[in-house]
Design a protein around this motif. Structure first.
Motif, PDB file in Angstrom:
ATOM      1  N   PHE A 301       4.790 191.741 -33.542  1.00 37.30           N
ATOM      2  CA  PHE A 301       3.884 192.245 -32.502  1.00 37.30           C
ATOM      3  C   PHE A 301       2.689 191.306 -32.285  1.00 37.30           C
ATOM      4  O   PHE A 301       2.199 191.190 -31.163  1.00 37.30           O
ATOM      5  CB  PHE A 301       3.405 193.660 -32.834  1.00 37.30           C
ATOM      6  N   ALA A 302       2.244 190.624 -33.340  1.00 40.35           N
ATOM      7  CA  ALA A 302       1.167 189.644 -33.169  1.00 40.35           C
ATOM      8  C   ALA A 302       1.667 188.527 -32.249  1.00 40.35           C
ATOM      9  O   ALA A 302       0.947 188.063 -31.360  1.00 40.35           O
ATOM     10  CB  ALA A 302       0.739 189.082 -34.519  1.00 40.35           C
ATOM     11  N   ALA A 303       2.932 188.120 -32.429  1.00 43.33           N
ATOM     12  CA  ALA A 303       3.505 187.056 -31.588  1.00 43.33           C
ATOM     13  C   ALA A 303       3.583 187.516 -30.131  1.00 43.33           C
ATOM     14  O   ALA A 303       3.268 186.753 -29.214  1.00 43.33           O
ATOM     15  CB  ALA A 303       4.888 186.676 -32.100  1.00 43.33           C
ATOM     16  N   LEU A 304       3.975 188.781 -29.908  1.00 43.42           N
ATOM     17  CA  LEU A 304       4.084 189.277 -28.529  1.00 43.42           C
ATOM     18  C   LEU A 304       2.710 189.338 -27.857  1.00 43.42           C
ATOM     19  O   LEU A 304       2.583 189.142 -26.662  1.00 43.42           O
ATOM     20  CB  LEU A 304       4.762 190.650 -28.492  1.00 43.42           C
ATOM     21  N   ARG A 305       1.667 189.616 -28.661  1.00 45.34           N
ATOM     22  CA  ARG A 305       0.309 189.598 -28.083  1.00 45.34           C
ATOM     23  C   ARG A 305      -0.143 188.159 -27.827  1.00 45.34           C
ATOM     24  O   ARG A 305      -0.743 187.867 -26.805  1.00 45.34           O
ATOM     25  CB  ARG A 305      -0.690 190.269 -29.037  1.00 45.34           C
ATOM     26  N   GLU A 306       0.172 187.279 -28.805  1.00 44.59           N
ATOM     27  CA  GLU A 306      -0.311 185.898 -28.730  1.00 44.59           C
ATOM     28  C   GLU A 306       0.250 185.163 -27.511  1.00 44.59           C
ATOM     29  O   GLU A 306      -0.433 184.327 -26.928  1.00 44.59           O
ATOM     30  CB  GLU A 306       0.132 185.178 -30.004  1.00 44.59           C
ATOM     31  N   CYS A 307       1.488 185.474 -27.112  1.00 41.45           N
ATOM     32  CA  CYS A 307       2.079 184.682 -26.024  1.00 41.45           C
ATOM     33  C   CYS A 307       1.313 184.871 -24.726  1.00 41.45           C
ATOM     34  O   CYS A 307       1.312 183.972 -23.881  1.00 41.45           O
ATOM     35  CB  CYS A 307       3.578 184.920 -25.877  1.00 41.45           C
ATOM     36  N   ASP A 308       0.633 185.990 -24.565  1.00 40.28           N
ATOM     37  CA  ASP A 308      -0.162 186.170 -23.345  1.00 40.28           C
ATOM     38  C   ASP A 308      -1.406 185.293 -23.333  1.00 40.28           C
ATOM     39  O   ASP A 308      -1.959 185.040 -22.271  1.00 40.28           O
ATOM     40  CB  ASP A 308      -0.538 187.644 -23.170  1.00 40.28           C
ATOM     41  N   SER A 309      -1.856 184.850 -24.512  1.00 38.00           N
ATOM     42  CA  SER A 309      -3.065 184.019 -24.526  1.00 38.00           C
ATOM     43  C   SER A 309      -2.729 182.532 -24.393  1.00 38.00           C
ATOM     44  O   SER A 309      -3.612 181.697 -24.284  1.00 38.00           O
ATOM     45  CB  SER A 309      -3.856 184.278 -25.812  1.00 38.00           C
ATOM     46  N   LEU A 310      -1.418 182.195 -24.422  1.00 33.57           N
ATOM     47  CA  LEU A 310      -1.025 180.785 -24.253  1.00 33.57           C
ATOM     48  C   LEU A 310      -0.692 180.503 -22.790  1.00 33.57           C
ATOM     49  O   LEU A 310      -0.327 181.403 -22.045  1.00 33.57           O
ATOM     50  CB  LEU A 310       0.208 180.484 -25.118  1.00 33.57           C
ATOM     51  N   GLU A 311      -0.787 179.216 -22.414  1.00 35.81           N
ATOM     52  CA  GLU A 311      -0.405 178.816 -21.052  1.00 35.81           C
ATOM     53  C   GLU A 311       1.099 178.942 -20.913  1.00 35.81           C
ATOM     54  O   GLU A 311       1.838 178.673 -21.871  1.00 35.81           O
ATOM     55  CB  GLU A 311      -0.788 177.360 -20.831  1.00 35.81           C
ATOM     56  N   GLY A 312       1.552 179.300 -19.740  1.00 35.10           N
ATOM     57  CA  GLY A 312       3.002 179.381 -19.506  1.00 35.10           C
ATOM     58  C   GLY A 312       3.313 180.622 -18.694  1.00 35.10           C
ATOM     59  O   GLY A 312       2.658 181.633 -18.859  1.00 35.10           O
ATOM     60  N   ARG A 313       4.354 180.500 -17.833  1.00 31.71           N
ATOM     61  CA  ARG A 313       4.661 181.619 -16.926  1.00 31.71           C
ATOM     62  C   ARG A 313       5.542 182.666 -17.586  1.00 31.71           C
ATOM     63  O   ARG A 313       5.516 183.823 -17.239  1.00 31.71           O
ATOM     64  CB  ARG A 313       5.402 181.102 -15.693  1.00 31.71           C
ATOM     65  N   CYS A 314       6.379 182.231 -18.536  1.00 32.06           N
ATOM     66  CA  CYS A 314       7.337 183.173 -19.100  1.00 32.06           C
ATOM     67  C   CYS A 314       7.584 182.838 -20.572  1.00 32.06           C
ATOM     68  O   CYS A 314       7.121 181.811 -21.071  1.00 32.06           O
ATOM     69  CB  CYS A 314       8.631 183.129 -18.309  1.00 32.06           C
ATOM     70  N   VAL A 315       8.298 183.739 -21.249  1.00 36.04           N
ATOM     71  CA  VAL A 315       8.476 183.628 -22.697  1.00 36.04           C
ATOM     72  C   VAL A 315       9.961 183.751 -23.043  1.00 36.04           C
ATOM     73  O   VAL A 315      10.683 184.565 -22.438  1.00 36.04           O
ATOM     74  CB  VAL A 315       7.712 184.763 -23.433  1.00 36.04           C
ATOM     75  N   TYR A 316      10.403 182.953 -24.021  1.00 30.99           N
ATOM     76  CA  TYR A 316      11.774 183.060 -24.553  1.00 30.99           C
ATOM     77  C   TYR A 316      11.709 183.304 -26.053  1.00 30.99           C
ATOM     78  O   TYR A 316      10.844 182.751 -26.736  1.00 30.99           O
ATOM     79  CB  TYR A 316      12.565 181.772 -24.261  1.00 30.99           C
ATOM     80  N   ALA A 317      12.602 184.151 -26.559  1.00 30.90           N
ATOM     81  CA  ALA A 317      12.649 184.426 -28.006  1.00 30.90           C
ATOM     82  C   ALA A 317      14.092 184.647 -28.421  1.00 30.90           C
ATOM     83  O   ALA A 317      14.960 184.891 -27.569  1.00 30.90           O
ATOM     84  CB  ALA A 317      11.818 185.674 -28.314  1.00 30.90           C
ATOM     85  N   ASN A 318      14.365 184.570 -29.726  1.00 29.96           N
ATOM     86  CA  ASN A 318      15.732 184.774 -30.234  1.00 29.96           C
ATOM     87  C   ASN A 318      16.158 186.229 -30.134  1.00 29.96           C
ATOM     88  O   ASN A 318      15.373 187.138 -30.423  1.00 29.96           O
ATOM     89  CB  ASN A 318      15.797 184.387 -31.712  1.00 29.96           C
ATOM     90  N   LEU A 319      17.418 186.440 -29.749  1.00 28.05           N
ATOM     91  CA  LEU A 319      18.010 187.774 -29.828  1.00 28.05           C
ATOM     92  C   LEU A 319      18.346 188.019 -31.300  1.00 28.05           C
ATOM     93  O   LEU A 319      19.143 187.275 -31.878  1.00 28.05           O
ATOM     94  CB  LEU A 319      19.300 187.824 -28.993  1.00 28.05           C
ATOM     95  N   PRO A 320      17.726 189.027 -31.972  1.00 29.43           N
ATOM     96  CA  PRO A 320      17.998 189.213 -33.403  1.00 29.43           C
ATOM     97  C   PRO A 320      19.399 189.774 -33.648  1.00 29.43           C
ATOM     98  O   PRO A 320      19.990 190.352 -32.744  1.00 29.43           O
ATOM     99  CB  PRO A 320      16.951 190.256 -33.838  1.00 29.43           C
ATOM    100  N   SER A 321      19.870 189.619 -34.871  1.00 29.82           N
ATOM    101  CA  SER A 321      21.122 190.287 -35.250  1.00 29.82           C
ATOM    102  C   SER A 321      20.771 191.764 -35.481  1.00 29.82           C
ATOM    103  O   SER A 321      19.605 192.115 -35.617  1.00 29.82           O
ATOM    104  CB  SER A 321      21.682 189.663 -36.528  1.00 29.82           C
ATOM    105  N   THR A 322      21.786 192.614 -35.517  1.00 30.15           N
ATOM    106  CA  THR A 322      21.500 194.048 -35.672  1.00 30.15           C
ATOM    107  C   THR A 322      21.726 194.508 -37.123  1.00 30.15           C
ATOM    108  O   THR A 322      21.764 195.693 -37.400  1.00 30.15           O
ATOM    109  CB  THR A 322      22.367 194.882 -34.717  1.00 30.15           C
ATOM    110  N   ASP A 323      21.861 193.572 -38.056  1.00 27.55           N
ATOM    111  CA  ASP A 323      22.101 193.943 -39.464  1.00 27.55           C
ATOM    112  C   ASP A 323      20.804 194.342 -40.158  1.00 27.55           C
ATOM    113  O   ASP A 323      19.770 193.703 -39.967  1.00 27.55           O
ATOM    114  CB  ASP A 323      22.678 192.751 -40.236  1.00 27.55           C
TER     115      ASP A 323
END
Ligand code: AMP
Ligand code: MG
Length: 347
Positions: A301-323
């Motif tokens: 959740f810190a990462a999801l908040r932090e991405c709004d404070s960085l420059e850039g129009r959009c965000v990409y992240a890894n799709l986690p496994s469900t294990d």
């Protein structure tokens, strides 16, 4: 409103330091406190007006019910109809990151349960939360202490960002251990339950205690049109950064080159430590090693908040496994991304 800020020792909070916060709760006010999952925005669970203050401070729809927090499993009795499976779950997982939905008793007002005849009960394993609840002698209703729709807060700075001036008191007790909200289960029979929200108490751990565990469809999939979910919270947009988020699945190689291309186009990348070595260092947020799910949960959740404070129009992240604990990360991220997933291997 002026918010009182109290800093305490997370491991061994003194009763003296917590006394003003307990008084505020007893008088019907609102107090934000740390738990082992995320920070909670607490009020007296037996008091309608306290619940209304919680909904107002968060901007939360009032049909999205609150979890009540108690300091020992035995304290559930005056508020909920318990049964044998509740006692078994309590013996194995409480105090800890598990919330159980039980039929409610009249002591809990319908405002707290969003009009439902059931109530969600949890016994947190955090010294600050436990001592605060003990000092009040009350069940404490507490949803996550974020503005509705934003990622849940995992440290006091996130809470201050969202709720300073909107609550009576904020207790700073450092960073939350797990970083994702509690597992929620609903007891559906003598030896059966349904998993409504995955968390640090995993599907496999629940199966060791209960022979029939079903995972609700809404944990991994989108709600169908007009569907009424068993867990009202799952119908709301949640956890999302302001920037659009896309999850990236498929092979490790394909993910890395896809991240690198998107980074060149100006996107923010949330990735594993090992992947960051193949990317430029700007606009990258790392969440821990690829196999370290605990670190990833702690940072999510810190990462999801932090991405709004960085420059850039959009965000990409890894799709986690469900294990294992991965299912909890998958559930939060898939909703933060509004189910937008790409598989570069297949493009
Ligand atoms: P939060 O405390 O912000 O993590 O949100 C609590 C979650 O618990 C929400 O998703 C609610 O919809 C869910 N919840 C609370 N009480 C009930 C209940 N009685 N039945 C089903 N879900 C519940
Ligand atoms: Mg929440």
């Amino acid at each position: 409103m002026k918010t009182l800020l109290i800093k305490v020792d997370p491991e061994n909070p003194s009763a003296e330091a917590l006394a003003p916060a307990a008084e505020i709760l007893k008088r019907g006010g609102t107090v934000v406190f740390p738990t082992e999952t995320v920070y909670g925005l607490g009020g007296d669970a037996t008091h309608s007006e306290s619940a209304e203050k919680i909904y107002a401070a968060k901007g939360r729809p009032s049909d999205n019910p609150l979890i009540i927090h108690i300091s020992k499993p035995e304290e559930a009795e005056p508020y909920a109809e318990t049964n044998k499976l509740w006692h078994r779950l309590a013996r194995h997982f409480m105090p800890g990151p598990l919330t159980v939905i039980l039929p409610k008793k009249d002591t809990i007002p319908l405002t707290v349960t969003g009009g439902l005849d059931s109530v969600a009960v949890r016994c947190p394993a955090h010294p600050v939360a436990l001592k605060l609840i003990e000092l009040t002698g009350l069940p404490v209703a507490a949803p996550s202490a974020n503005i509705s729709g934003k990622p849940s807060p995992t440290c006091a700075a996130h809470v201050i960002e969202d709720l300073d001036g909107r609550v009576d008191c904020i207790i700073d007790g450092g960073e939350c251990t797990f970083g994702v909200e509690s597992t929620i289960v609903k007891i559906t029979g003598e030896d059966s339950l349904i998993l409504l929200r995955p968390g640090a108490v995993t599907y496999d751990a629940l199966c060791c205690v209960c022979s029939d565990v079903t995972v609700s469809d809404t944990v991994m999939n989108k709600l169908k049109e007009n569907e009424r979910p068993l867990c009202p919270g799952s119908k709301y947009r949640h956890y999302a950064p302001e920037k659009p988020l896309t999850l990236v699945g498929g092979s490790e190689e394909a993910r890395i080159s896809y991240f690198a291309e998107r980074q060149k186009e100006g996107a923010v990348i949330i990735c594993y430590d090992e992947q960051a070595e193949h990317l430029e260092s700007h606009s990258v947020i790392t969440v821990g090693k690829k196999d370290d799910l605990e670190a990833q949960g702690h940072r999510l959740f810190a990462a999801l908040r932090e991405c709004d404070s960085l420059e850039g129009r959009c965000v990409y992240a890894n799709l986690p496994s469900t294990d294992g604990f991965g299912l909890a990360l998958y559930n939060r991220l898939i909703r933060a991304a509004a189910h937008t997933v790409v598989y570069p291997d297949q493009l």
